[in-house]
Scaffold this motif. Sequence first.
Motif: not given
Length: 276
Positions: A245-259
Amino acid sequence: MNVGFIGTGSMGSILIESMIKTDALKPDQIVATNRTFAKAERLAEVYTGLKAVPSNREVALAADMIFLCVKPKEFKNVIDDIKPYVTAAQTVVSITSPVLIRHLEEHIPCKIAKIIPSITNYVCSGATLTMYGSRMEAEDIETLDRLLQRMSKPLVVSEEYTRISSDISSCGPAFLAFFVEQFVQAAVTYTGISKEEATKLASEMVLGTGLLLTAGGFSPESLRERVTVPGGITAEGLRMLSLDLDGTFERLIRTTHHKYKEELDKVEGLFYNPQS
């Protein structure tokens, strides 16, 4: 006090039903409308006294406080509908995160608040994020908080952090449910345990963990450490998760913020550049 709801979809209906279940409001204090009017009518059939009306205008004329529970793309049309009828004495409460308080204060003359509810409010649990506009007086805030306290824990947050706060509080139940869903499915596939039994075990685990993190006084870190025996099974599982899961939650937050940024830009266009 009469309370209006424009939009009785998933979250609008949760707010209505939660407020009725907790006696925060009586059905005869509620007036509601929906773009698909049959949805509002169904609520009126279930809750005797609740008034379903066919237009946004009728809600604006009947309610002291109006909850706007509509999608971002519908928001400007709703504001245009109610603008001629709302007054400075009324409070309009948005539950739509990309619609900013300034959007509303610049377009309608009433008091403005913004809340981000959670599906957990349906069982009178979890937080409701609250933000208040410049026209809200102390008594207005107290009135809204009284409604929300019956079904949740109102938490004041800065509008600047609406997105990340919503990720945790409002989107979080879906993210956590997805984790549980995957955990259960893997257990069923790998071991043959029944889905029903695995789901029950996982659900009770989530409930108990939530209580430990609130009433139990644990932090996520201290709970993890308390369960984990060095060199044991839990430790090995956590080691694997930390790698995968390394980096998964950072990518999740970037995704929701982009949307969120996409939705915010669309709302800005609707309010300030409607021809684009």
